[in-house]
Motif scaffolding. Structure first.
Motif, PDB file in Angstrom:
ATOM      1  N   ASN A  36       0.814  -1.214   0.000  1.00 23.79           N
ATOM      2  CA  ASN A  36       0.000   0.000   0.000  1.00 23.79           C
ATOM      3  C   ASN A  36       0.850   1.267   0.000  1.00 23.79           C
ATOM      4  N   GLU A  37       2.122   1.104  -0.390  1.00 26.59           N
ATOM      5  CA  GLU A  37       3.010   2.256  -0.438  1.00 26.59           C
ATOM      6  C   GLU A  37       3.133   2.762  -1.873  1.00 26.59           C
ATOM      7  N   GLY A  38       3.207   4.045  -2.016  1.00 25.01           N
ATOM      8  CA  GLY A  38       3.379   4.636  -3.345  1.00 25.01           C
ATOM      9  C   GLY A  38       2.066   5.079  -3.957  1.00 25.01           C
ATOM     10  N   PHE A  39       2.165   6.047  -4.842  1.00 22.79           N
ATOM     11  CA  PHE A  39       0.996   6.676  -5.453  1.00 22.79           C
ATOM     12  C   PHE A  39       0.195   5.684  -6.308  1.00 22.79           C
ATOM     13  N   THR A  40       0.878   4.743  -6.946  1.00 19.91           N
ATOM     14  CA  THR A  40       0.199   3.842  -7.886  1.00 19.91           C
ATOM     15  C   THR A  40      -0.188   2.503  -7.265  1.00 19.91           C
ATOM     16  N   SER A  41       0.038   2.333  -5.964  1.00 21.51           N
ATOM     17  CA  SER A  41      -0.203   1.026  -5.349  1.00 21.51           C
ATOM     18  C   SER A  41      -1.667   0.613  -5.437  1.00 21.51           C
ATOM     19  N   SER A  42      -2.592   1.564  -5.296  1.00 21.14           N
ATOM     20  CA  SER A  42      -4.006   1.217  -5.347  1.00 21.14           C
ATOM     21  C   SER A  42      -4.407   0.690  -6.719  1.00 21.14           C
ATOM     22  N   ILE A  43      -3.685   1.102  -7.749  1.00 21.18           N
ATOM     23  CA  ILE A  43      -3.986   0.641  -9.107  1.00 21.18           C
ATOM     24  C   ILE A  43      -3.302  -0.700  -9.378  1.00 21.18           C
ATOM     25  N   THR A  44      -2.025  -0.793  -9.024  1.00 19.79           N
ATOM     26  CA  THR A  44      -1.285  -2.038  -9.294  1.00 19.79           C
ATOM     27  C   THR A  44      -1.828  -3.198  -8.468  1.00 19.79           C
ATOM     28  N   ASN A  45      -2.390  -2.917  -7.302  1.00 19.46           N
ATOM     29  CA  ASN A  45      -2.946  -3.989  -6.475  1.00 19.46           C
ATOM     30  C   ASN A  45      -4.143  -4.673  -7.124  1.00 19.46           C
ATOM     31  N   LEU A  46      -4.787  -3.951  -8.067  1.00 21.10           N
ATOM     32  CA  LEU A  46      -5.924  -4.535  -8.773  1.00 21.10           C
ATOM     33  C   LEU A  46      -5.500  -5.754  -9.592  1.00 21.10           C
ATOM     34  N   TRP A  47      -4.250  -5.796 -10.041  1.00 19.23           N
ATOM     35  CA  TRP A  47      -3.736  -6.890 -10.858  1.00 19.23           C
ATOM     36  C   TRP A  47      -2.808  -7.812 -10.072  1.00 19.23           C
ATOM     37  N   SER A  48      -2.776  -7.632  -8.765  1.00 15.61           N
ATOM     38  CA  SER A  48      -1.879  -8.422  -7.926  1.00 15.61           C
ATOM     39  C   SER A  48      -2.684  -9.312  -6.985  1.00 15.61           C
ATOM     40  N   SER A  49      -2.162 -10.500  -6.719  1.00 13.87           N
ATOM     41  CA  SER A  49      -2.799 -11.373  -5.733  1.00 13.87           C
ATOM     42  C   SER A  49      -2.191 -11.186  -4.355  1.00 13.87           C
ATOM     43  N   GLY A  50      -1.206 -10.276  -4.255  1.00 14.18           N
ATOM     44  CA  GLY A  50      -0.585  -9.974  -2.976  1.00 14.18           C
ATOM     45  C   GLY A  50       0.395 -11.036  -2.533  1.00 14.18           C
ATOM     46  N   ALA A  51       1.026 -10.772  -1.393  1.00 13.76           N
ATOM     47  CA  ALA A  51       1.934 -11.753  -0.792  1.00 13.76           C
ATOM     48  C   ALA A  51       1.118 -12.732   0.036  1.00 13.76           C
ATOM     49  N   SER A  52       1.525 -13.984   0.036  1.00  9.41           N
ATOM     50  CA  SER A  52       0.753 -15.032   0.695  1.00  9.41           C
ATOM     51  C   SER A  52       0.631 -14.794   2.198  1.00  9.41           C
ATOM     52  N   ALA A  53      -0.572 -15.024   2.720  1.00 11.51           N
ATOM     53  CA  ALA A  53      -0.793 -14.964   4.164  1.00 11.51           C
ATOM     54  C   ALA A  53      -0.300 -16.236   4.851  1.00 11.51           C
ATOM     55  N   LYS A  54      -0.033 -17.294   4.060  1.00  9.41           N
ATOM     56  CA  LYS A  54       0.491 -18.574   4.554  1.00  9.41           C
ATOM     57  C   LYS A  54      -0.450 -19.230   5.573  1.00  9.41           C
ATOM     58  N   ILE A  55      -1.740 -19.227   5.247  1.00 10.15           N
ATOM     59  CA  ILE A  55      -2.697 -19.942   6.093  1.00 10.15           C
ATOM     60  C   ILE A  55      -2.392 -21.433   6.021  1.00 10.15           C
ATOM     61  N   ALA A  56      -2.342 -22.078   7.172  1.00  5.03           N
ATOM     62  CA  ALA A  56      -1.916 -23.484   7.209  1.00  5.03           C
ATOM     63  C   ALA A  56      -2.647 -24.240   8.304  1.00  5.03           C
ATOM     64  N   GLY A  57      -2.640 -25.547   8.182  1.00  3.50           N
ATOM     65  CA  GLY A  57      -3.045 -26.396   9.301  1.00  3.50           C
ATOM     66  C   GLY A  57      -4.510 -26.724   9.396  1.00  3.50           C
ATOM     67  N   GLY A  58      -5.384 -25.843   9.001  1.00  2.00           N
ATOM     68  CA  GLY A  58      -6.804 -26.158   9.091  1.00  2.00           C
ATOM     69  C   GLY A  58      -7.594 -25.131   9.864  1.00  2.00           C
ATOM     70  N   LEU A  59      -8.910 -25.258   9.762  1.00  2.00           N
ATOM     71  CA  LEU A  59      -9.851 -24.339  10.380  1.00  2.00           C
ATOM     72  C   LEU A  59     -10.599 -25.067  11.497  1.00  2.00           C
ATOM     73  N   ALA A  60     -11.097 -24.306  12.454  1.00  5.35           N
ATOM     74  CA  ALA A  60     -11.894 -24.879  13.537  1.00  5.35           C
ATOM     75  C   ALA A  60     -13.049 -23.933  13.845  1.00  5.35           C
ATOM     76  N   VAL A  61     -14.204 -24.510  14.176  1.00  3.44           N
ATOM     77  CA  VAL A  61     -15.418 -23.724  14.413  1.00  3.44           C
ATOM     78  C   VAL A  61     -15.964 -24.034  15.799  1.00  3.44           C
ATOM     79  N   ALA A  62     -16.260 -22.979  16.554  1.00  5.14           N
ATOM     80  CA  ALA A  62     -16.897 -23.110  17.866  1.00  5.14           C
ATOM     81  C   ALA A  62     -17.350 -21.729  18.322  1.00  5.14           C
TER      82      ALA A  62
END
Length: 409
Positions: free
Chosen positions: A104-130
């Motif tokens: 989100n840095e730089g004047f053009t970041s809001s535009i370039t992010n439209l074509w980017s999938s971003g850096a991975s959040a590295k979600i791992a291991g599984g989900l749990a619900v309660a």
């Protein structure tokens, strides 16, 4: 025949047969033998109810990311950062969140992010619900809680260590095991740390870790040093530790004794298996070993009635008498196919494999009674984690991000 048309006919023929031949072109004889499935006499035909895509899935990374079911929804995520809820009957998306990291840095970041999938959040291991909350963790040590109905974030905290296994929740405590050997107890409402428990991590261990269990007032977990530990859920105080595996051998590789799968609890007994070849039945209250057998696995044990089901490191499937460990049957027809754990569903068991197939076994005899192709005989669409069973419907996720609901008669 016009000779000019011959190359086109050859190309067309190859194109029509590609589904059955191209996948095996670059495999050696041993792999071809493993991936060639023998015909079966199918006793029923599983029905695909719906499927949807979750982006890039987990790609080639190690992961145990799998769906969770609750509140009439199926919750799923990909490694990149998408977390979503789907109506479990129709597959229609209810909500989704994106936890990928964008510049989100730089004047053009809001535009370039439209074509980017971003850096991975590295979600791992599984989900749990309660508690009407969805919990998940990342390899960066982030633990997040979302409202199951809206996806609204309730809290996010960062702990020390990679979160490679699904959380366990009971009595208002979220139990998180990490790759650093530290297990945390967090307040389910706020994410505040209540306690932590540290275990030894040998110089060499498996990439994964055991998912914890929260039940009967305890947090139960297997460790990288081959121990089974029970901690009091409210305080984290250690109730007992019991060695399951024994580190023997001349090299660090020979001495791997990880308990790398979620302990199974039934009727006041804990069943646990280690990578070095120790399967044990342990009394929950005292830690006393009831019986021990030699089976080697990093897959989760499952149970139906008095039968305990094991998928070993070579993808052989076994049924044992849970009361004494005596073997009832074994099934080796799918050896080396990297089977998941075998989940009970009705009178059957179901396990996924490296090439995207689901295999159904008769619980009583172990014979293969049905099969369904989810991933198109493609390693990119492999089923890497055991399906989630809800009644007579199972939900499974492929390596490339396909989420599928399948009904068993």
């Amino acid at each position: 025949m016009n000779k000019a048309l011959l190359p086109l006919l050859v190309i067309s023929t190859l194109g029509l047969s590609a589904c059955s031949t191209v996948s095996g072109w670059f495999a050696d004889d041993e792999e071809l033998e493993i991936r060639t499935l023998k015909p079966i006499n199918a006793e029923f035909t599983p029905t695909t109810l719906w499927d949807t895509e979750l982006g890039d899935g987990i790609s080639h990374y190690f992961s145990r990311l799998k769906p969770a079911v609750g509140y009439d929804m199926v919750f799923a995520a990909n490694r990149q950062g998408k977390v979503a809820a789907f109506n479990k009957e129709t597959g229609k998306e209810v909500w989704h969140k994106d936890y990928a990291v964008y510049n989100n840095e730089g004047f053009t970041s809001s535009i370039t992010n439209l074509w980017s999938s971003g850096a991975s959040a590295k979600i791992a291991g599984g989900l749990a619900v309660a508690y009407e909350t969805l919990f998940f963790g990342t390899e960066n040590g982030d633990v997040t809680a979302l409202d199951v109905h809206t996806g609204e974030e309730k809290w996010t905290v960062t702990i020390k260590g990679e979160v490679l296994a699904a959380p366990a929740i009971d009595e208002g405590v979220v139990v998180i095991n990490t790759g650093s050997g530290t297990m945390f107890g967090l307040d389910a409402e706020s994410g505040e740390e209540i306690w932590s428990y540290e275990s030894d991590v040998p110089p060499l261990s498996l990439r994964g870790i055991a998912a914890p269990v929260a039940a009967n007032g305890g947090a139960i977990v297997g460790t990288a040093s081959g121990k089974l530990a029970v901690n009091i859920l409210g305080t984290g105080q250690t109730a007992w530790e019991q060695p399951i595996g024994s580190a023997t051998g001349a090299t660090e590789l020979d001495r791997i004794v990880d308990i790398d799968s979620k302990p199974l609890i039934a009727g006041g007994v804990i069943y646990v298996i280690s990578f070095d070849g120790s399967l044990a039945s342990v009394e929950l209250r005292s830690g006393r070993t009831i019986w021990k057998r030699e089976y080697k696995s990093y897959r989760r044990l499952t149970q139906a009635g008095n039968s305990l089901f094991v998928v070993d490191s070579d993808s052989n499937v076994y049924a044992l008498d849970a009361r004494n460990g005596i073997e009832k049957w074994s099934q080796s027809a799918l050896k080396k196919r990297l089977l998941t754990a075998a989940e009970p569903i009705g009178d059957y068991l179901v396990a996924g494999d490296k090439w995207g197939f689901l295999h159904f076994f008769d619980q009583a005899e172990g014979k293969i009674v049905a099969r369904v192709d989810v991933g198109g005989d493609d390693e990119d669409e492999s089923i890497y984690s055991a399906p989630v069973v809800d009644g007579n419907i199972l939900y499974t996720q492929t390596r490339d991000g396909k989420l599928v609901a399948i009904q068993v008669p």
